[in-house]
Design an enzyme around this catalytic site. Structure first.
Site, mmCIF file in Angstrom:
data_model
loop_
_atom_site.group_PDB
_atom_site.id
_atom_site.type_symbol
_atom_site.label_atom_id
_atom_site.label_comp_id
_atom_site.label_asym_id
_atom_site.label_seq_id
_atom_site.Cartn_x
_atom_site.Cartn_y
_atom_site.Cartn_z
ATOM 1 N N ARG A 86 0.476 12.533 -8.584
ATOM 2 C CA ARG A 86 1.079 11.204 -8.386
ATOM 3 C C ARG A 86 2.491 11.127 -8.947
ATOM 4 O O ARG A 86 3.286 10.314 -8.506
ATOM 5 C CB ARG A 86 0.240 10.124 -9.086
ATOM 6 C CG ARG A 86 -1.125 9.887 -8.491
ATOM 7 C CD ARG A 86 -1.677 8.563 -9.004
ATOM 8 N NE ARG A 86 -3.121 8.462 -8.879
ATOM 9 C CZ ARG A 86 -3.747 8.024 -7.793
ATOM 10 N NH1 ARG A 86 -3.056 7.679 -6.730
ATOM 11 N NH2 ARG A 86 -5.061 7.945 -7.765
ATOM 12 N N ASP A 108 -4.050 5.029 6.554
ATOM 13 C CA ASP A 108 -4.572 6.214 7.241
ATOM 14 C C ASP A 108 -5.542 5.713 8.326
ATOM 15 O O ASP A 108 -5.116 5.346 9.409
ATOM 16 C CB ASP A 108 -5.233 7.088 6.167
ATOM 17 C CG ASP A 108 -5.727 8.423 6.673
ATOM 18 O OD1 ASP A 108 -5.106 8.994 7.580
ATOM 19 O OD2 ASP A 108 -6.742 8.924 6.158
ATOM 20 N N GLU A 134 0.842 -1.201 0.000
ATOM 21 C CA GLU A 134 0.000 0.000 0.000
ATOM 22 C C GLU A 134 0.872 1.244 0.000
ATOM 23 O O GLU A 134 2.021 1.209 0.446
ATOM 24 C CB GLU A 134 -0.863 0.023 1.273
ATOM 25 C CG GLU A 134 -2.347 -0.138 1.060
ATOM 26 C CD GLU A 134 -3.019 0.948 0.228
ATOM 27 O OE1 GLU A 134 -2.375 1.627 -0.589
ATOM 28 O OE2 GLU A 134 -4.234 1.098 0.393
ATOM 29 N N ASP A 135 0.326 2.348 -0.496
ATOM 30 C CA ASP A 135 1.053 3.616 -0.414
ATOM 31 C C ASP A 135 0.984 4.171 1.001
ATOM 32 O O ASP A 135 1.981 4.609 1.557
ATOM 33 C CB ASP A 135 0.514 4.640 -1.430
ATOM 34 C CG ASP A 135 -0.998 4.810 -1.388
ATOM 35 O OD1 ASP A 135 -1.686 4.133 -0.596
ATOM 36 O OD2 ASP A 135 -1.514 5.638 -2.167
ATOM 37 N N PHE A 194 -2.318 15.505 5.375
ATOM 38 C CA PHE A 194 -2.549 15.066 4.003
ATOM 39 C C PHE A 194 -1.293 15.259 3.171
ATOM 40 O O PHE A 194 -0.705 16.338 3.153
ATOM 41 C CB PHE A 194 -3.730 15.814 3.382
ATOM 42 C CG PHE A 194 -4.138 15.222 2.067
ATOM 43 C CD1 PHE A 194 -4.862 14.042 2.018
ATOM 44 C CD2 PHE A 194 -3.763 15.826 0.875
ATOM 45 C CE1 PHE A 194 -5.205 13.471 0.799
ATOM 46 C CE2 PHE A 194 -4.109 15.259 -0.352
ATOM 47 C CZ PHE A 194 -4.831 14.081 -0.384
HETATM 48 P P1 IMP Z 1 -7.593 4.435 4.774
HETATM 49 O O1 IMP Z 1 -8.631 3.460 4.323
HETATM 50 O O2 IMP Z 1 -8.208 5.579 5.544
HETATM 51 O O3 IMP Z 1 -6.447 3.805 5.535
HETATM 52 O O4 IMP Z 1 -7.012 5.138 3.514
HETATM 53 C C1 IMP Z 1 -6.169 4.516 2.692
HETATM 54 C C2 IMP Z 1 -6.205 5.112 1.307
HETATM 55 O O5 IMP Z 1 -6.578 6.495 1.323
HETATM 56 C C3 IMP Z 1 -4.820 5.061 0.737
HETATM 57 O O6 IMP Z 1 -4.668 3.907 -0.048
HETATM 58 C C4 IMP Z 1 -4.728 6.323 -0.080
HETATM 59 O O7 IMP Z 1 -5.146 6.055 -1.396
HETATM 60 C C5 IMP Z 1 -5.702 7.280 0.552
HETATM 61 N N1 IMP Z 1 -5.018 8.249 1.441
HETATM 62 C C6 IMP Z 1 -4.911 8.210 2.792
HETATM 63 N N2 IMP Z 1 -4.204 9.238 3.264
HETATM 64 C C7 IMP Z 1 -3.828 9.951 2.185
HETATM 65 C C8 IMP Z 1 -3.025 11.140 2.018
HETATM 66 O O8 IMP Z 1 -2.519 11.766 2.964
HETATM 67 N N3 IMP Z 1 -2.856 11.551 0.744
HETATM 68 C C9 IMP Z 1 -3.373 10.917 -0.338
HETATM 69 N N4 IMP Z 1 -4.119 9.804 -0.235
HETATM 70 C C10 IMP Z 1 -4.338 9.331 1.018
HETATM 71 MG MG MG Z 2 -4.185 3.874 -2.112
#
Ligand code: IMP
Ligand code: MG
Length: 180
Positions: A168, A106, A102-103, A155
């Site tokens: 990106r 969050d 994963e990138d 963010f």
């Molecule tokens: P989560 O489900 O809240 O953990 O979010 C995960 C996904 O949200 C990641 O795979 C990202 O694509 C996107 N995401 C979360 N935080 C950021 C950020 O700071 N910048 C850009 N995309 C984010």
């Molecule tokens: Mg992602």
């Protein structure tokens, strides 16, 4: 390095491409050692993880395969909490050693939901590699096995991470400048 602006939001430099390359190299070395002879299946979560997954994969020194899934939970700079699997895995994961790439983690909802779906397919083992981890935002019982950088709940964009599809292709990672 200068600030960059997308959708009227200003971002400042946060992690350089050199720092990223160094961390990706060490994680690749660790994975290569752990999975030597196990032919792991690297699962890249599109779209954001593609640069990380690519650099990681190309730095592996052991045999490995790569597959792709596409999940979505974000709209703009906020997580909607509503995870959708847009493109699913076509490879069989049954009995495989899987490393999900994963990138960023969050809230952790995207990963938790995907791991649930994955475990139904009976992999031998599943580990999670994330380039970035925001522990303060985490809402799920989840601990990534490989973390590039642990960061505050801000963010960020660049190296695969986007703001509504943009930014990106930035080689470095930038953080939203909340002073203006
Ligand atoms: P989560 O489900 O809240 O953990 O979010 C995960 C996904 O949200 C990641 O795979 C990202 O694509 C996107 N995401 C979360 N935080 C950021 C950020 O700071 N910048 C850009 N995309 C984010
Ligand atoms: Mg992602």
């Amino acid at each position: 390095m200068k600030t960059v602006t997308y959708n009227g939001l200003c971002f400042k430099p946060f992690i350089t491409s050199e720092q990223i390359a160094e961390r990706v190299g060490s994680i690749a070395a660790e994975i290569s050692e752990t999975y030597e002879g196990k032919n792991p299946l690297i699962v890249c979560v599109l779209n954001g993880a593609f640069p990380f997954a690519s650099d990681l994969f190309m730095n592996l020194t052991t045999d490995a395969e790569i597959a792709f899934v596409r999940l979505q939970s974000y709209s703009g700079t906020e997580s909607t909490g509503n995870v959708r699997q847009v493109v699913g895995l076509s490879e069989s994961v049954k009995g495989r050693n899987v490393v999900v790439v994963e990138d960023i983690i969050d809230t952790g909802r995207t990963m938790a939901r995907f791991l649930e779906d994955l475990k139904v397919q009976e992999p031998a083992d599943v580990k999670v590699a994330t380039l970035l981890f925001k522990p303060d935002a985490l809402q799920m019982p989840l601990q990534p096995d490989y973390v590039g950088f642990t960061i505050p709940s801000k963010f960020i964009i660049g190296y695969g991470l986007d703001l509504d599809g943009k930014a990106r292709n930035l080689k470095d990672i930038y953080v939203l400048n909340q002073e203006n």
